[in-house]
Design a protein around this motif. Sequence first.
Motif, PDB file in Angstrom:
ATOM      1  N   VAL A 110       0.937  -1.209  -0.151  1.00 14.38           N
ATOM      2  CA  VAL A 110       0.082  -0.029  -0.120  1.00 14.38           C
ATOM      3  C   VAL A 110       0.840   1.282  -0.050  1.00 14.38           C
ATOM      4  N   SER A 111       2.013   1.146   0.730  1.00 18.55           N
ATOM      5  CA  SER A 111       2.777   2.461   0.817  1.00 18.55           C
ATOM      6  C   SER A 111       3.347   2.808  -0.439  1.00 18.55           C
ATOM      7  N   LYS A 112       3.425   1.686  -1.385  1.00 21.08           N
ATOM      8  CA  LYS A 112       4.239   1.838  -2.726  1.00 21.08           C
ATOM      9  C   LYS A 112       3.033   2.451  -3.706  1.00 21.08           C
ATOM     10  N   PHE A 113       1.952   2.366  -3.257  1.00 15.86           N
ATOM     11  CA  PHE A 113       0.884   2.991  -4.085  1.00 15.86           C
ATOM     12  C   PHE A 113       1.148   4.339  -4.181  1.00 15.86           C
ATOM     13  N   LEU A 114       1.781   4.887  -2.923  1.00 15.31           N
ATOM     14  CA  LEU A 114       1.582   6.476  -2.841  1.00 15.31           C
ATOM     15  C   LEU A 114       3.154   7.031  -3.353  1.00 15.31           C
ATOM     16  N   LEU A 115       3.870   6.229  -3.928  1.00 10.98           N
ATOM     17  CA  LEU A 115       5.197   6.954  -4.521  1.00 10.98           C
ATOM     18  C   LEU A 115       4.661   7.585  -5.592  1.00 10.98           C
ATOM     19  N   SER A 116       3.839   7.068  -6.568  1.00  9.55           N
ATOM     20  CA  SER A 116       3.536   7.862  -7.863  1.00  9.55           C
ATOM     21  C   SER A 116       2.802   9.161  -7.465  1.00  9.55           C
ATOM     22  N   PRO A 117       1.795   9.168  -6.841  1.00  6.20           N
ATOM     23  CA  PRO A 117       1.173  10.434  -6.582  1.00  6.20           C
ATOM     24  C   PRO A 117       1.872  11.441  -5.830  1.00  6.20           C
ATOM     25  N   ASN A 118       2.803  10.855  -4.633  1.00  5.35           N
ATOM     26  CA  ASN A 118       3.710  11.874  -4.154  1.00  5.35           C
ATOM     27  C   ASN A 118       4.637  12.646  -5.003  1.00  5.35           C
ATOM     28  N   GLU A 119       5.212  11.924  -6.052  1.00  7.47           N
ATOM     29  CA  GLU A 119       5.870  12.356  -7.065  1.00  7.47           C
ATOM     30  C   GLU A 119       5.443  13.533  -7.701  1.00  7.47           C
ATOM     31  N   GLN A 120       4.004  13.108  -8.193  1.00  2.38           N
ATOM     32  CA  GLN A 120       2.998  14.143  -9.032  1.00  2.38           C
ATOM     33  C   GLN A 120       2.560  15.330  -7.849  1.00  2.38           C
ATOM     34  N   LEU A 121       2.548  15.225  -6.533  1.00  2.00           N
ATOM     35  CA  LEU A 121       2.344  16.109  -5.897  1.00  2.00           C
ATOM     36  C   LEU A 121       3.391  17.219  -5.842  1.00  2.00           C
ATOM     37  N   ILE A 179      -0.272  31.463 -18.909  1.00  2.00           N
ATOM     38  CA  ILE A 179       0.468  31.293 -17.519  1.00  2.00           C
ATOM     39  C   ILE A 179      -0.069  30.077 -17.007  1.00  2.00           C
ATOM     40  N   PHE A 180       0.980  29.158 -16.491  1.00  2.00           N
ATOM     41  CA  PHE A 180       0.583  27.876 -16.383  1.00  2.00           C
ATOM     42  C   PHE A 180      -0.233  28.034 -14.772  1.00  2.00           C
ATOM     43  N   LEU A 181      -1.340  27.079 -14.881  1.00  2.00           N
ATOM     44  CA  LEU A 181      -2.268  26.946 -13.716  1.00  2.00           C
ATOM     45  C   LEU A 181      -1.499  26.253 -12.665  1.00  2.00           C
ATOM     46  N   PRO A 182      -1.943  25.958 -11.489  1.00  2.00           N
ATOM     47  CA  PRO A 182      -1.580  25.143 -10.536  1.00  2.00           C
ATOM     48  C   PRO A 182      -1.953  23.528 -11.003  1.00  2.00           C
ATOM     49  N   HIS A 183      -1.027  22.606 -11.142  1.00  3.86           N
ATOM     50  CA  HIS A 183      -1.647  21.393 -11.571  1.00  3.86           C
ATOM     51  C   HIS A 183      -0.516  20.536 -11.324  1.00  3.86           C
ATOM     52  N   ILE A 184      -0.807  19.096 -11.417  1.00  4.76           N
ATOM     53  CA  ILE A 184       0.120  18.172 -11.137  1.00  4.76           C
ATOM     54  C   ILE A 184       0.360  17.160 -12.427  1.00  4.76           C
ATOM     55  N   THR A 219      -4.416  16.981 -17.157  1.00  4.07           N
ATOM     56  CA  THR A 219      -4.731  18.196 -17.873  1.00  4.07           C
ATOM     57  C   THR A 219      -6.079  18.720 -17.641  1.00  4.07           C
ATOM     58  N   TYR A 220      -6.645  19.902 -17.862  1.00  2.00           N
ATOM     59  CA  TYR A 220      -7.890  20.276 -17.591  1.00  2.00           C
ATOM     60  C   TYR A 220      -8.930  20.185 -18.722  1.00  2.00           C
ATOM     61  N   VAL A 226     -12.765  28.747 -11.672  1.00  2.00           N
ATOM     62  CA  VAL A 226     -12.437  28.104 -12.953  1.00  2.00           C
ATOM     63  C   VAL A 226     -12.720  26.372 -12.555  1.00  2.00           C
ATOM     64  N   PRO A 227     -14.400  26.002 -12.526  1.00  2.00           N
ATOM     65  CA  PRO A 227     -14.575  24.650 -12.767  1.00  2.00           C
ATOM     66  C   PRO A 227     -14.206  23.815 -13.674  1.00  2.00           C
ATOM     67  N   CYS A 228     -13.527  22.666 -13.543  1.00  4.56           N
ATOM     68  CA  CYS A 228     -13.141  21.973 -14.762  1.00  4.56           C
ATOM     69  C   CYS A 228     -13.116  20.528 -14.427  1.00  4.56           C
ATOM     70  N   ASN A 229     -12.618  19.675 -15.338  1.00  4.23           N
ATOM     71  CA  ASN A 229     -12.414  18.091 -15.005  1.00  4.23           C
ATOM     72  C   ASN A 229     -11.233  17.960 -15.368  1.00  4.23           C
ATOM     73  N   LEU A 230     -10.599  16.693 -14.708  1.00  2.00           N
ATOM     74  CA  LEU A 230      -9.217  16.178 -14.695  1.00  2.00           C
ATOM     75  C   LEU A 230      -9.213  15.296 -16.020  1.00  2.00           C
ATOM     76  N   GLU A 231      -8.246  15.066 -16.657  1.00  2.00           N
ATOM     77  CA  GLU A 231      -7.997  14.075 -17.840  1.00  2.00           C
ATOM     78  C   GLU A 231      -6.484  13.445 -17.483  1.00  2.00           C
ATOM     79  N   LEU A 232      -6.468  12.292 -17.447  1.00  2.00           N
ATOM     80  CA  LEU A 232      -5.038  11.892 -17.248  1.00  2.00           C
ATOM     81  C   LEU A 232      -4.452  11.582 -18.521  1.00  2.00           C
ATOM     82  N   GLN A 233      -3.322  12.072 -18.935  1.00  2.00           N
ATOM     83  CA  GLN A 233      -2.543  12.147 -20.211  1.00  2.00           C
ATOM     84  C   GLN A 233      -1.633  11.043 -20.231  1.00  2.00           C
ATOM     85  N   ALA A 234      -1.878  10.141 -21.697  1.00  2.00           N
ATOM     86  CA  ALA A 234      -1.208   9.129 -21.783  1.00  2.00           C
ATOM     87  C   ALA A 234       0.403   9.753 -22.213  1.00  2.00           C
TER      88      ALA A 234
END
Length: 450
Positions: free
Chosen positions: A179-190, A409-414, A418-419, A433-441
């Motif tokens: 489970v702790s390994k699950f967090l490696l990727s999101p923490n890098e993205q944060l 200007i870049f918005l705050p993002h991980i 993309t938005y 700015v309401p928006c949706n997230l989209e994971l980019q391949a």
Amino acid sequence: MGGLLRTLSILLSLLVPAHPTRSPDCGGILTPSGLSYLAEVSKAHAEAVLRQDLMAPTAPDLMLSSPKSSRNQITSVKVAELSLSLIPDAGLRLSIDVDLGVTPAPSTTKMMRLSILADFHMEMNPEGNLELVTSACKPTVEEMQSTEEMERSTPRFSLLRDLGNGGKEETEAQICLEVSKFLLSPNEQLMSLTAPFPVTPSCQVQYVPLAAPMFSKQGITISLQTTFQVVGMAIPLPISPVPFSMPEPVSSSPSHLTLAFSEHFYTSLFFALELAGAFNMTIPSPLTTATVAQKITQMGSLFQEEQPVVLQAVFRSSPRVVLEEGKASLKLFLTVHMGTGAPAFQSFLSVNMDMSAGLVLSVASTRMMISAALTTDSLRQADLLKELFLPPIREAVPAQVNGVLSEGIFLPHISSFTYTDVNIVIHKDYVLVPCNLELQAVAGEQSTVG
């Protein structure tokens, strides 16, 4: 002389310690629907982590009650369900169900269900980055039965529950390590949230979290302070006359995320660009010293030969952005110098000029695009100067602003997101700015988040 004083004031301002106060000027609210989307796109990453470790020869034996001679081998791993839920005032809860194919003996395969409940909270590390941390973890493993078997009997055993105390604790610890390994990727993205982004070649923007996010039933709220660097040095920004706080989240919002930007955020952007010299303008004009002398007779005695006239525009005070319901405007306060450019620029006349431009805001990917359209202007000199100055100034100033901001200007993002489905709502003093997230391949690899 005016340009020299302006340059000196910029250099002196860079020597002042930046950001004596810490107050937010923007932020974001991740809604429950956004959290559900993150859970959905996390399944592939979670499955890859579990498959890599549980199917390895050194993986923990989930059926340690079996004879050592018939060590169980996990032959398949599939994440059946993965969900993330909010724990108000605390953090997040991960619930994951994993179907495992286990081979205790040749030509025999048992199906098992690994279920994990894990709680996470978010904190700021010493480097100032946000970080997800596991605060609780409870795995269980049960053998899955066919419908026919379930009609004849109750589940035969919970594999972790039937283990001896030592074996159970060891296996639980090994699974919670996964489970702790699950967090490696999101923490890098944060970490990418706080990365500096270019605005112009000499100006960068950076978003700094002021504290760990707040968790509520409505979502996850994060407050950010914008900082700007000019030629690599952080600059002190004007102090906002009105403290900004994130608007209350709307529980019924269908958007994944709502970004919020204060009026002070936009004013700080233009202040930083001004300090970077992005708005200094040398403007060619159709005028000559002879045509100017026709309007201002005193000019005739200054030049023996006719020379082309050049205009230079500088800010006499910082630009200011004003937000009202449904519209945004930019106030510019210029001094325009009229002079000749050979061999070096020599000013023979200066006038003050105020201009107002309407701002159009839009979002492309992770950048906010800003364009200006001139609405009003006023010269603080005699009207006869207007016909000399206004045509080239009215054309050049908005063109310069739009040229500087052409990349947005870049918005705050991980990273990796993309938005999309963006809507921009301008209120008095702030923009939502309401928006949706989209994971980019990413080309050549699968881009996922844990």
